[in-house]
Design a protein around this motif. Structure first.
Motif, PDB file in Angstrom:
ATOM      1  N   GLN A  11       0.839  -1.191   0.000  1.00  0.00           N
ATOM      2  CA  GLN A  11       0.000   0.000   0.000  1.00  0.00           C
ATOM      3  C   GLN A  11       0.876   1.243   0.000  1.00  0.00           C
ATOM      4  OE1 GLN A  11      -3.294   0.236  -0.398  1.00  0.00           O
ATOM      5  NE2 GLN A  11      -3.016   2.454  -0.481  1.00  0.00           N
ATOM      6  N   TYR A  13       0.730   5.417  -0.202  1.00  0.00           N
ATOM      7  CA  TYR A  13      -0.057   6.650  -0.184  1.00  0.00           C
ATOM      8  C   TYR A  13       0.726   7.721  -0.927  1.00  0.00           C
ATOM      9  CZ  TYR A  13      -2.800   4.763   3.772  1.00  0.00           C
ATOM     10  OH  TYR A  13      -3.600   4.019   4.594  1.00  0.00           O
ATOM     11  N   THR A  48      -3.898   0.965   8.175  1.00  0.00           N
ATOM     12  CA  THR A  48      -3.909   0.770   6.722  1.00  0.00           C
ATOM     13  C   THR A  48      -4.330  -0.650   6.376  1.00  0.00           C
ATOM     14  OG1 THR A  48      -2.153   2.406   6.461  1.00  0.00           O
ATOM     15  CG2 THR A  48      -2.465   0.849   4.643  1.00  0.00           C
ATOM     16  N   LEU A  52      -7.742  -1.907   4.339  1.00  0.00           N
ATOM     17  CA  LEU A  52      -7.710  -2.808   3.182  1.00  0.00           C
ATOM     18  C   LEU A  52      -8.624  -3.998   3.421  1.00  0.00           C
ATOM     19  CD1 LEU A  52      -3.890  -2.650   2.530  1.00  0.00           C
ATOM     20  CD2 LEU A  52      -5.629  -2.124   0.820  1.00  0.00           C
ATOM     21  N   LEU A  57     -10.084   0.524   1.039  1.00  0.00           N
ATOM     22  CA  LEU A  57      -8.956   0.894   0.187  1.00  0.00           C
ATOM     23  C   LEU A  57      -8.697  -0.289  -0.718  1.00  0.00           C
ATOM     24  CD1 LEU A  57      -6.001   2.094   2.490  1.00  0.00           C
ATOM     25  CD2 LEU A  57      -7.150   3.451   0.737  1.00  0.00           C
ATOM     26  N   PRO A  59      -5.617  -2.287  -2.630  1.00  0.00           N
ATOM     27  CA  PRO A  59      -4.157  -2.309  -2.517  1.00  0.00           C
ATOM     28  C   PRO A  59      -3.468  -1.769  -3.771  1.00  0.00           C
ATOM     29  CG  PRO A  59      -5.039  -4.550  -2.682  1.00  0.00           C
ATOM     30  CD  PRO A  59      -6.205  -3.635  -2.531  1.00  0.00           C
ATOM     31  N   SER A  60      -2.312  -1.105  -3.572  1.00  0.00           N
ATOM     32  CA  SER A  60      -1.524  -0.600  -4.707  1.00  0.00           C
ATOM     33  C   SER A  60      -0.975  -1.771  -5.512  1.00  0.00           C
ATOM     34  CB  SER A  60      -0.360   0.260  -4.206  1.00  0.00           C
ATOM     35  OG  SER A  60      -0.800   1.214  -3.288  1.00  0.00           O
TER      36      SER A  60
END
Ligand SMILES: Nc1ncnc2c1ncn2[C@@H]1O[C@H](COP(=O)(O)OP(=O)(O)OP(=O)(O)O)[C@@H](O)[C@H]1O
Ligand SMILES: [Mg+2]
Length: 270
Positions: A11, A13, A48, A52, A57, A59-60
């Motif tokens: 993750q 930001y 975080t 998730l 959110l 995940p990246s």
């Protein structure tokens, strides 16, 4: 079946052109009915990870399955539906979990909108967090500790398969903290609710079945039945726990010695 499966979750930001890597390569499997305490220093990435797991959110990088569904492949609508029906969440800031102008009881029944309304369950939950007499009071006028207890009742209102709670006892005294722990364990025993609870409170982590420690965005350690283990991560990475930093400080070099059942690390002068 596992309720949570994280496979190499990253993750990142982005804020004002600066990237913060909050989680790196998190692998984690949590089975149905497990109660997990998520530990670690401030800024480690605990909230975080919880966001998730709540599907708040995406995940990246890496993949995340919730109740067997790969959330990377779900439409926003399916994800919203899964969240409303199967996930209960207590955010770190208690007031943000509640609708301030609604009464305590209305907050609990509102949380049941995705399932069948169950006033008896609502009353039972309020009683178990010591708010049986607060049913008519607007949530916005409650103390921080009362809001925190109400937030847990709201999160459990629809018998979620997965309960995610971010420091749910941070504003509670010992007695009301114990109610919170009892309620989480009861949900696991009676409804099979899987719980992931971020906490700094030893009495909470000791009461739950398993601990997972996040440090610097990675799963560094796990504990079961009072024993702690370091976790060997991808590519063999191991975090030396802080209590051993005086023997093997970060940045030092070590000699690896092979043993019959593992390895030993000995500080070396290069
Ligand atoms: N919205 C955001 N934008 C940018 N950076 C963020 C954001 N949220 C968190 N971070 C950063 O990500 C890292 C992990 O934050 P996170 O809130 O997950 O930590 P935490 O373990 O929950 O800490 P705490 O115990 O203080 O609540 C921190 O470096 C934090 O500054
Ligand atoms: Mg946090």
């Amino acid at each position: 079946m596992s309720v949570v499966r994280c496979d190499g979750i990253v993750q990142i930001y982005k804020a004002h052109e600066v990237e913060v890597v909050a989680l790196r390569d998190v692998d984690l499997v949590i089975d149905e009915g497990e109660t997990v305490a998520l530990l670690g220093p401030s800024g480690a990435g605990k909230s975080t990870l919880l966001w998730l797991l709540a599907g708040l959110l995406r995940p990246s990088a890496g993949r995340l399955w919730l109740n067997g569904a790969d959330i990377g492949r779900l439409s926003q609508r399916s994800l919203d539906r899964l969240r409303a029906a199967q996930i209960g969440m207590v955010l770190q800031n208690p007031a943000r979990n509640l609708i301030g102008y609604l009464s305590a009881a209305q907050n609990v029944t509102f949380a049941q909108r995705a399932v069948k309304r169950d006033r008896r369950r609502a009353g039972d939950l309020l009683r178990r967090v010591g708010l049986q007499d607060a049913g008519d009071r607007p949530a916005g006028r409650m103390s921080g500790g009362e809001q925190q207890r109400l937030a847990l009742a709201v999160a459990l209102a629809n018998k979620p398969r997965l309960l995610l709670a971010d420091e749910p006892t941070s504003q509670l005294d010992e007695r009301s903290g114990a109610w919170v722990v009892d309620l989480i364990k009861r949900a696991a025993d009676v409804d099979g609710t899987t719980a992931v609870v971020v906490t700094h409170d030893m009495s909470v982590s000791e009461a739950l079945g398993r601990t997972v420690t996040i440090r610097d965005g990675r799963v560094g350690a796990e504990g079961r039945r009072g024993e702690d283990f370091v976790v060997v991560g991808r590519e063999g990475a191991v975090q030396v726990p802080p209590e051993y930093h005086h023997l093997l400080p970060p940045g030092s070099m070590a000699r690896i010695e092979e043993l019959e059942d593992g390895i030993a690390l000995r500080r070396a002068e290069p």
